[in-house]
Design a protein around this motif. Structure first.
Motif, PDB file in Angstrom:
ATOM      1  N   TRP A  26       8.999 -18.154  10.170  1.00 45.45           N
ATOM      2  CA  TRP A  26       8.267 -17.614   9.024  1.00 45.45           C
ATOM      3  C   TRP A  26       6.991 -16.916   9.511  1.00 45.45           C
ATOM      4  CZ3 TRP A  26       3.442 -18.499   6.935  1.00 45.45           C
ATOM      5  CH2 TRP A  26       3.231 -17.987   5.662  1.00 45.45           C
ATOM      6  N   ILE A  27       6.266 -17.543  10.420  1.00 46.90           N
ATOM      7  CA  ILE A  27       5.040 -16.938  10.950  1.00 46.90           C
ATOM      8  C   ILE A  27       5.370 -15.670  11.736  1.00 46.90           C
ATOM      9  CG2 ILE A  27       3.143 -17.289  12.586  1.00 46.90           C
ATOM     10  CD1 ILE A  27       3.101 -20.217  11.692  1.00 46.90           C
ATOM     11  N   LEU A  28       6.448 -15.696  12.520  1.00 42.91           N
ATOM     12  CA  LEU A  28       6.851 -14.520  13.286  1.00 42.91           C
ATOM     13  C   LEU A  28       7.217 -13.357  12.365  1.00 42.91           C
ATOM     14  CD1 LEU A  28       7.553 -13.292  16.068  1.00 42.91           C
ATOM     15  CD2 LEU A  28       9.879 -14.129  15.702  1.00 42.91           C
ATOM     16  N   ILE A  29       7.979 -13.625  11.318  1.00 40.00           N
ATOM     17  CA  ILE A  29       8.367 -12.555  10.383  1.00 40.00           C
ATOM     18  C   ILE A  29       7.145 -12.014   9.645  1.00 40.00           C
ATOM     19  CG2 ILE A  29       9.668 -12.078   8.262  1.00 40.00           C
ATOM     20  CD1 ILE A  29      11.842 -13.938   9.355  1.00 40.00           C
ATOM     21  N   ALA A  30       6.234 -12.902   9.238  1.00 34.82           N
ATOM     22  CA  ALA A  30       5.011 -12.447   8.565  1.00 34.82           C
ATOM     23  C   ALA A  30       4.149 -11.600   9.497  1.00 34.82           C
ATOM     24  CB  ALA A  30       4.224 -13.643   8.040  1.00 34.82           C
ATOM     25  N   SER A  31       4.082 -11.984  10.771  1.00 35.99           N
ATOM     26  CA  SER A  31       3.311 -11.192  11.746  1.00 35.99           C
ATOM     27  C   SER A  31       3.938  -9.825  11.975  1.00 35.99           C
ATOM     28  CB  SER A  31       3.223 -11.939  13.077  1.00 35.99           C
ATOM     29  OG  SER A  31       2.615 -13.172  12.907  1.00 35.99           O
ATOM     30  N   LEU A  32       5.256  -9.803  12.109  1.00 38.34           N
ATOM     31  CA  LEU A  32       5.945  -8.518  12.273  1.00 38.34           C
ATOM     32  C   LEU A  32       5.797  -7.647  11.031  1.00 38.34           C
ATOM     33  CD1 LEU A  32       9.215  -9.655  14.095  1.00 38.34           C
ATOM     34  CD2 LEU A  32       7.268  -8.418  15.071  1.00 38.34           C
ATOM     35  N   ALA A  33       5.848  -8.269   9.857  1.00 32.77           N
ATOM     36  CA  ALA A  33       5.669  -7.506   8.616  1.00 32.77           C
ATOM     37  C   ALA A  33       4.268  -6.914   8.552  1.00 32.77           C
ATOM     38  CB  ALA A  33       5.925  -8.403   7.412  1.00 32.77           C
ATOM     39  N   ARG A  34       3.281  -7.670   8.992  1.00 30.98           N
ATOM     40  CA  ARG A  34       1.909  -7.150   8.983  1.00 30.98           C
ATOM     41  C   ARG A  34       1.764  -5.973   9.938  1.00 30.98           C
ATOM     42  NH1 ARG A  34      -3.684  -9.319   7.571  1.00 30.98           N
ATOM     43  NH2 ARG A  34      -4.922  -7.823   8.679  1.00 30.98           N
ATOM     44  N   ILE A  35       2.407  -6.044  11.103  1.00 31.15           N
ATOM     45  CA  ILE A  35       2.365  -4.932  12.053  1.00 31.15           C
ATOM     46  C   ILE A  35       3.043  -3.704  11.458  1.00 31.15           C
ATOM     47  CG2 ILE A  35       3.238  -4.135  14.288  1.00 31.15           C
ATOM     48  CD1 ILE A  35       2.825  -7.050  15.274  1.00 31.15           C
ATOM     49  N   VAL A  36       4.194  -3.903  10.809  1.00 35.52           N
ATOM     50  CA  VAL A  36       4.903  -2.779  10.196  1.00 35.52           C
ATOM     51  C   VAL A  36       4.068  -2.173   9.072  1.00 35.52           C
ATOM     52  CG1 VAL A  36       6.932  -2.190   8.795  1.00 35.52           C
ATOM     53  CG2 VAL A  36       7.205  -3.562  10.854  1.00 35.52           C
ATOM     54  N   PHE A  37       3.389  -3.026   8.280  1.00 39.78           N
ATOM     55  CA  PHE A  37       2.592  -2.523   7.161  1.00 39.78           C
ATOM     56  C   PHE A  37       1.415  -1.677   7.632  1.00 39.78           C
ATOM     57  CE2 PHE A  37       4.001  -6.407   4.556  1.00 39.78           C
ATOM     58  CZ  PHE A  37       5.177  -5.771   4.228  1.00 39.78           C
ATOM     59  N   THR A  38       0.878  -1.963   8.814  1.00 41.38           N
ATOM     60  CA  THR A  38      -0.248  -1.164   9.294  1.00 41.38           C
ATOM     61  C   THR A  38       0.174   0.265   9.627  1.00 41.38           C
ATOM     62  OG1 THR A  38       0.079  -1.944  11.551  1.00 41.38           O
ATOM     63  CG2 THR A  38      -1.523  -3.117  10.206  1.00 41.38           C
ATOM     64  N   TYR A  39       1.453   0.473   9.942  1.00 47.66           N
ATOM     65  CA  TYR A  39       1.942   1.817  10.278  1.00 47.66           C
ATOM     66  C   TYR A  39       2.522   2.564   9.074  1.00 47.66           C
ATOM     67  CZ  TYR A  39       1.227   0.558  15.112  1.00 47.66           C
ATOM     68  OH  TYR A  39       0.659   0.175  16.293  1.00 47.66           O
ATOM     69  N   LEU A  40       2.667   1.904   7.950  1.00 48.11           N
ATOM     70  CA  LEU A  40       3.177   2.554   6.744  1.00 48.11           C
ATOM     71  C   LEU A  40       2.005   3.003   5.877  1.00 48.11           C
ATOM     72  CD1 LEU A  40       6.097   0.127   5.830  1.00 48.11           C
ATOM     73  CD2 LEU A  40       6.261   2.336   6.970  1.00 48.11           C
ATOM     74  N   LYS A  41       1.451   4.153   6.216  1.00 54.43           N
ATOM     75  CA  LYS A  41       0.261   4.649   5.516  1.00 54.43           C
ATOM     76  C   LYS A  41       0.505   4.931   4.030  1.00 54.43           C
ATOM     77  CE  LYS A  41      -2.237   4.740   9.244  1.00 54.43           C
ATOM     78  NZ  LYS A  41      -3.221   3.750   9.510  1.00 54.43           N
ATOM     79  N   PRO A  42       1.637   5.540   3.634  1.00 53.16           N
ATOM     80  CA  PRO A  42       1.822   5.780   2.193  1.00 53.16           C
ATOM     81  C   PRO A  42       1.921   4.491   1.379  1.00 53.16           C
ATOM     82  CG  PRO A  42       3.366   7.114   3.474  1.00 53.16           C
ATOM     83  CD  PRO A  42       2.705   6.169   4.418  1.00 53.16           C
ATOM     84  N   LEU A  43       2.505   3.455   1.971  1.00 54.01           N
ATOM     85  CA  LEU A  43       2.627   2.182   1.268  1.00 54.01           C
ATOM     86  C   LEU A  43       1.267   1.501   1.138  1.00 54.01           C
ATOM     87  CD1 LEU A  43       4.894   0.524   0.019  1.00 54.01           C
ATOM     88  CD2 LEU A  43       5.094  -0.706   2.170  1.00 54.01           C
ATOM     89  N   LYS A  44       0.409   1.647   2.163  1.00 52.74           N
ATOM     90  CA  LYS A  44      -0.923   1.047   2.120  1.00 52.74           C
ATOM     91  C   LYS A  44      -1.815   1.712   1.077  1.00 52.74           C
ATOM     92  CE  LYS A  44      -3.264  -0.242   5.606  1.00 52.74           C
ATOM     93  NZ  LYS A  44      -4.009  -0.338   6.848  1.00 52.74           N
ATOM     94  N   TRP A  46      -0.969   2.422  -1.956  1.00 52.81           N
ATOM     95  CA  TRP A  46      -0.721   1.820  -3.258  1.00 52.81           C
ATOM     96  C   TRP A  46      -0.841   0.304  -3.262  1.00 52.81           C
ATOM     97  CZ3 TRP A  46      -0.835   5.184  -7.005  1.00 52.81           C
ATOM     98  CH2 TRP A  46      -0.500   6.507  -6.714  1.00 52.81           C
ATOM     99  N   PHE A  47      -0.544  -0.337  -2.127  1.00 53.79           N
ATOM    100  CA  PHE A  47      -0.572  -1.796  -2.052  1.00 53.79           C
ATOM    101  C   PHE A  47      -1.438  -2.239  -0.882  1.00 53.79           C
ATOM    102  CE2 PHE A  47       3.644  -0.823  -3.829  1.00 53.79           C
ATOM    103  CZ  PHE A  47       3.567  -1.542  -5.006  1.00 53.79           C
ATOM    104  N   PRO A  48      -2.350  -3.185  -1.107  1.00 57.63           N
ATOM    105  CA  PRO A  48      -3.114  -3.725   0.023  1.00 57.63           C
ATOM    106  C   PRO A  48      -2.217  -4.603   0.902  1.00 57.63           C
ATOM    107  CG  PRO A  48      -3.889  -4.638  -2.072  1.00 57.63           C
ATOM    108  CD  PRO A  48      -2.812  -3.668  -2.387  1.00 57.63           C
ATOM    109  N   ASP A  49      -2.659  -4.818   2.138  1.00 55.61           N
ATOM    110  CA  ASP A  49      -1.880  -5.633   3.072  1.00 55.61           C
ATOM    111  C   ASP A  49      -1.610  -7.031   2.534  1.00 55.61           C
ATOM    112  OD1 ASP A  49      -1.757  -3.597   4.875  1.00 55.61           O
ATOM    113  OD2 ASP A  49      -3.338  -4.360   6.180  1.00 55.61           O
ATOM    114  N   SER A  50      -2.603  -7.611   1.896  1.00 55.54           N
ATOM    115  CA  SER A  50      -2.443  -8.988   1.419  1.00 55.54           C
ATOM    116  C   SER A  50      -1.345  -9.105   0.375  1.00 55.54           C
ATOM    117  CB  SER A  50      -3.763  -9.514   0.862  1.00 55.54           C
ATOM    118  OG  SER A  50      -4.239  -8.660  -0.155  1.00 55.54           O
ATOM    119  N   SER A  51      -1.215  -8.102  -0.513  1.00 52.79           N
ATOM    120  CA  SER A  51      -0.148  -8.174  -1.524  1.00 52.79           C
ATOM    121  C   SER A  51       1.224  -8.021  -0.884  1.00 52.79           C
ATOM    122  CB  SER A  51      -0.360  -7.113  -2.603  1.00 52.79           C
ATOM    123  OG  SER A  51      -0.209  -5.817  -2.052  1.00 52.79           O
ATOM    124  N   LEU A  52       1.326  -7.193   0.147  1.00 52.98           N
ATOM    125  CA  LEU A  52       2.612  -7.046   0.823  1.00 52.98           C
ATOM    126  C   LEU A  52       2.982  -8.319   1.577  1.00 52.98           C
ATOM    127  CD1 LEU A  52       2.164  -3.396   2.086  1.00 52.98           C
ATOM    128  CD2 LEU A  52       3.596  -4.174   0.218  1.00 52.98           C
TER     129      LEU A  52
END
Length: 195
Positions: A26-44, A46-52
């Motif tokens: 769970w921690i590994l997937i959440a960490s990978l998701a956070r890394i992916v979210f930092t590179y998705l500028k259009p998604l950021k 509309w949605f903050p990192d914490s909500s994702l």
């Protein structure tokens, strides 16, 4: 009679490590998701990192609930042993050390005096109101003080995120950031002393 694991160098005992591996994944997937979210500028936009991350946590929670047999619950032992250390590590690793220690006096002033003042102001006003039977349920003084210790710590996570995005003055940012780090610990100590 020989056991199933006899002769194996690494016996497979899933039931003994199932919970620890589930938390680690769970921690590994959440960490990978956070890394992916930092590179998705259009998604950021509309949605903050914490909500994702909350959405990823909900999806993983539903997945764990549906796939694991037995009752899966989050208790204090699991939280303090598996989930809290990565959170503290993240906060400590990305903390601006020089500015933090340069302004430690104002940070301690805001966190210590502010949290203690909040605790006694909330507790005192609730005690005052309880003497006039304003509440539908009667609370003891102990319960009111424990509640005031719990609620007195403000957590300005959203403010810190906004401050980082608009690049606010370093003094203001480090004071809010440091106060957010210390006030939770101070409210836990106040609640523990009331217990």
């Amino acid at each position: 009679m020989a056991s199933d694991t006899e002769g194996q160098i690494f016996p497979f005992k899933w039931t003994e490590v199932q919970f620890v591996y589930t938390i680690a994944i769970w921690i590994l997937i959440a960490s990978l998701a956070r890394i992916v979210f930092t590179y998705l500028k259009p998604l950021k936009k509309w949605f903050p990192d914490s909500s994702l991350i909350i959405i990823v946590g909900l999806v993983l929670g539903v997945f764990i609930r549906l796939t694991l047999s037995g009752d899966v619950s989050l208790d204090a032992h699991v939280f303090f042993l598996y989930l809290l250390p990565p959170i503290i590590f993240d906060a400590g690793y990305f903390m601006p050390n020089r500015a933090f220690f340069k302004n430690i006096d104002s940070i301690l002033m805001f966190s210590l005096v502010g949290t203690v003042w909040n605790c006694f102001a909330i507790g005192g006003s609730l005690l005052f109101l309880s003497h006039y039977n304003v509440f539908s349920v009667q609370f003891s003084t102990f319960e009111i003080l424990i509640f005031s210790a719990l609620i007195s710590a403000s957590d300005p996570v959203a403010i810190i995120v906004v401050f980082e995005e608009i690049h606010v003055n370093e003094f203001l940012f480090i004071n809010v950031f440091g106060e957010a780090l210390f006030n939770d610990a101070i409210s836990v100590v106040i609640g523990y002393k009331n217990d």
